[in-house]
Design a protein around this motif. Structure first.
Motif, PDB file in Angstrom:
ATOM      1  N   ALA A 127       0.824  -1.211   0.000  1.00  0.00           N
ATOM      2  CA  ALA A 127       0.000   0.000   0.000  1.00  0.00           C
ATOM      3  C   ALA A 127       0.859   1.263   0.000  1.00  0.00           C
ATOM      4  O   ALA A 127       0.552   2.235  -0.699  1.00  0.00           O
ATOM      5  N   ILE A 128       1.941   1.254   0.750  1.00  0.00           N
ATOM      6  CA  ILE A 128       2.847   2.409   0.788  1.00  0.00           C
ATOM      7  C   ILE A 128       3.513   2.602  -0.568  1.00  0.00           C
ATOM      8  O   ILE A 128       3.563   3.708  -1.108  1.00  0.00           O
ATOM      9  N   LEU A 129       4.014   1.520  -1.141  1.00  0.00           N
ATOM     10  CA  LEU A 129       4.776   1.614  -2.392  1.00  0.00           C
ATOM     11  C   LEU A 129       3.913   1.889  -3.616  1.00  0.00           C
ATOM     12  O   LEU A 129       4.436   2.318  -4.649  1.00  0.00           O
ATOM     13  N   THR A 130       2.626   1.644  -3.529  1.00  0.00           N
ATOM     14  CA  THR A 130       1.752   1.851  -4.694  1.00  0.00           C
ATOM     15  C   THR A 130       0.948   3.148  -4.620  1.00  0.00           C
ATOM     16  O   THR A 130       0.110   3.398  -5.493  1.00  0.00           O
ATOM     17  N   ARG A 131       1.209   3.967  -3.636  1.00  0.00           N
ATOM     18  CA  ARG A 131       0.538   5.274  -3.593  1.00  0.00           C
ATOM     19  C   ARG A 131       0.950   6.102  -4.801  1.00  0.00           C
ATOM     20  O   ARG A 131       2.121   6.114  -5.187  1.00  0.00           O
ATOM     21  N   ARG A 132       0.008   6.806  -5.370  1.00  0.00           N
ATOM     22  CA  ARG A 132       0.300   7.666  -6.523  1.00  0.00           C
ATOM     23  C   ARG A 132       1.362   8.684  -6.126  1.00  0.00           C
ATOM     24  O   ARG A 132       1.260   9.337  -5.080  1.00  0.00           O
ATOM     25  N   ASN A 133       2.394   8.814  -6.981  1.00  0.00           N
ATOM     26  CA  ASN A 133       3.474   9.753  -6.729  1.00  0.00           C
ATOM     27  C   ASN A 133       3.929  10.367  -8.049  1.00  0.00           C
ATOM     28  O   ASN A 133       4.839   9.850  -8.701  1.00  0.00           O
ATOM     29  N   PRO A 134       3.313  11.469  -8.473  1.00  0.00           N
ATOM     30  CA  PRO A 134       3.680  12.107  -9.741  1.00  0.00           C
ATOM     31  C   PRO A 134       5.130  12.576  -9.802  1.00  0.00           C
ATOM     32  O   PRO A 134       5.681  12.728 -10.882  1.00  0.00           O
ATOM     33  N   GLN A 135       5.747  12.797  -8.649  1.00  0.00           N
ATOM     34  CA  GLN A 135       7.142  13.246  -8.639  1.00  0.00           C
ATOM     35  C   GLN A 135       8.079  12.201  -9.241  1.00  0.00           C
ATOM     36  O   GLN A 135       9.116  12.555  -9.792  1.00  0.00           O
ATOM     37  N   LEU A 136       7.725  10.929  -9.147  1.00  0.00           N
ATOM     38  CA  LEU A 136       8.602   9.888  -9.702  1.00  0.00           C
ATOM     39  C   LEU A 136       8.762  10.043 -11.207  1.00  0.00           C
ATOM     40  O   LEU A 136       9.874   9.942 -11.732  1.00  0.00           O
ATOM     41  N   GLU A 137       7.666  10.277 -11.894  1.00  0.00           N
ATOM     42  CA  GLU A 137       7.746  10.419 -13.347  1.00  0.00           C
ATOM     43  C   GLU A 137       8.592  11.627 -13.734  1.00  0.00           C
ATOM     44  O   GLU A 137       9.460  11.523 -14.606  1.00  0.00           O
ATOM     45  N   SER A 138       8.383  12.738 -13.066  1.00  0.00           N
ATOM     46  CA  SER A 138       9.175  13.926 -13.395  1.00  0.00           C
ATOM     47  C   SER A 138      10.638  13.760 -13.015  1.00  0.00           C
ATOM     48  O   SER A 138      11.507  14.440 -13.553  1.00  0.00           O
ATOM     49  N   ALA A 139      10.930  12.812 -12.118  1.00  0.00           N
ATOM     50  CA  ALA A 139      12.319  12.540 -11.721  1.00  0.00           C
ATOM     51  C   ALA A 139      13.022  11.571 -12.672  1.00  0.00           C
ATOM     52  O   ALA A 139      14.206  11.298 -12.507  1.00  0.00           O
ATOM     53  N   GLY A 140      12.272  11.014 -13.637  1.00  0.00           N
ATOM     54  CA  GLY A 140      12.897  10.107 -14.602  1.00  0.00           C
ATOM     55  C   GLY A 140      12.481   8.662 -14.477  1.00  0.00           C
ATOM     56  O   GLY A 140      13.082   7.788 -15.105  1.00  0.00           O
ATOM     57  N   CYS A 141      11.456   8.385 -13.689  1.00  0.00           N
ATOM     58  CA  CYS A 141      10.978   7.007 -13.557  1.00  0.00           C
ATOM     59  C   CYS A 141      10.064   6.669 -14.731  1.00  0.00           C
ATOM     60  O   CYS A 141       9.077   7.355 -14.992  1.00  0.00           O
ATOM     61  N   LEU A 142      10.402   5.616 -15.440  1.00  0.00           N
ATOM     62  CA  LEU A 142       9.634   5.170 -16.592  1.00  0.00           C
ATOM     63  C   LEU A 142       8.632   4.070 -16.232  1.00  0.00           C
ATOM     64  O   LEU A 142       7.623   3.903 -16.906  1.00  0.00           O
ATOM     65  N   LEU A 143       8.937   3.327 -15.184  1.00  0.00           N
ATOM     66  CA  LEU A 143       8.088   2.217 -14.755  1.00  0.00           C
ATOM     67  C   LEU A 143       8.402   1.916 -13.306  1.00  0.00           C
ATOM     68  O   LEU A 143       9.563   1.936 -12.909  1.00  0.00           O
ATOM     69  N   TYR A 144       7.351   1.673 -12.515  1.00  0.00           N
ATOM     70  CA  TYR A 144       7.536   1.286 -11.115  1.00  0.00           C
ATOM     71  C   TYR A 144       6.402   0.324 -10.800  1.00  0.00           C
ATOM     72  O   TYR A 144       5.255   0.742 -10.627  1.00  0.00           O
ATOM     73  N   GLU A 145       6.698  -0.952 -10.790  1.00  0.00           N
ATOM     74  CA  GLU A 145       5.691  -1.984 -10.573  1.00  0.00           C
ATOM     75  C   GLU A 145       5.983  -2.713  -9.268  1.00  0.00           C
ATOM     76  O   GLU A 145       7.128  -3.088  -9.006  1.00  0.00           O
ATOM     77  N   VAL A 146       4.946  -2.899  -8.475  1.00  0.00           N
ATOM     78  CA  VAL A 146       5.054  -3.567  -7.184  1.00  0.00           C
ATOM     79  C   VAL A 146       4.184  -4.817  -7.246  1.00  0.00           C
ATOM     80  O   VAL A 146       3.050  -4.764  -7.713  1.00  0.00           O
ATOM     81  N   GLY A 147       4.720  -5.949  -6.785  1.00  0.00           N
ATOM     82  CA  GLY A 147       3.947  -7.175  -6.856  1.00  0.00           C
ATOM     83  C   GLY A 147       4.178  -8.101  -5.677  1.00  0.00           C
ATOM     84  O   GLY A 147       5.050  -7.866  -4.836  1.00  0.00           O
ATOM     85  N   THR A 148       3.372  -9.145  -5.657  1.00  0.00           N
ATOM     86  CA  THR A 148       3.455 -10.158  -4.614  1.00  0.00           C
ATOM     87  C   THR A 148       3.368 -11.539  -5.244  1.00  0.00           C
ATOM     88  O   THR A 148       2.974 -11.691  -6.398  1.00  0.00           O
ATOM     89  N   ASN A 149       3.749 -12.529  -4.468  1.00  0.00           N
ATOM     90  CA  ASN A 149       3.672 -13.924  -4.876  1.00  0.00           C
ATOM     91  C   ASN A 149       3.179 -14.683  -3.652  1.00  0.00           C
ATOM     92  O   ASN A 149       3.831 -14.660  -2.601  1.00  0.00           O
ATOM     93  N   ASP A 150       2.049 -15.346  -3.771  1.00  0.00           N
ATOM     94  CA  ASP A 150       1.473 -16.048  -2.620  1.00  0.00           C
ATOM     95  C   ASP A 150       2.389 -17.127  -2.059  1.00  0.00           C
ATOM     96  O   ASP A 150       2.243 -17.513  -0.902  1.00  0.00           O
ATOM     97  N   ASP A 151       3.336 -17.606  -2.853  1.00  0.00           N
ATOM     98  CA  ASP A 151       4.301 -18.594  -2.364  1.00  0.00           C
ATOM     99  C   ASP A 151       5.342 -17.961  -1.440  1.00  0.00           C
ATOM    100  O   ASP A 151       6.079 -18.678  -0.758  1.00  0.00           O
ATOM    101  N   GLU A 152       5.426 -16.626  -1.452  1.00  0.00           N
ATOM    102  CA  GLU A 152       6.365 -15.894  -0.594  1.00  0.00           C
ATOM    103  C   GLU A 152       5.589 -14.784   0.122  1.00  0.00           C
ATOM    104  O   GLU A 152       5.674 -13.614  -0.257  1.00  0.00           O
TER     105      GLU A 152
END
Length: 100
Positions: A21-46
């Protein structure tokens, strides 16, 4: 060249979804800082691991993003929820069959 940072964050038991939840909050500053992609995921096995895949315009842009107030605040909020186990790789992207 594009810079990639792909890694894992170990969380304390039962805290994975809070970190997500913390890592997926909308943050427009990332794009203007040069972030092209920021994907957060989980795996039920871990159940105590968060996976993160980032693409940046450069390694320098990624490093500079760590000084953004919004990023520093998110890190400070997530730190008490992390176990300290982290892994991953960083690399310069050589190319992709999806773009020219």
């Amino acid at each position: 060249m594009t810079f990639a940072n792909v890694g894992t964050l170990g969380t304390k038991p039962g805290k994975r979804d809070e970190v997500v939840a913390i890592l997926t909050r909308r943050n427009p500053q990332l794009e203007s800082a040069g972030c092209l992609l920021y994907e957060v995921g989980t795996n039920d096995d871990e159940p105590d691991t968060v996976f993160v895949a980032e693409l940046w315009t450069s390694a320098e842009a990624h490093q500079a993003s760590l000084s953004l107030d919004t990023v520093r605040e998110a890190i400070a909020e997530a730190m008490p929820l992390l176990s300290g186990q982290m892994g991953g790789d960083r690399f310069t992207v050589a190319g992709s069959p999806l773009r020219g």
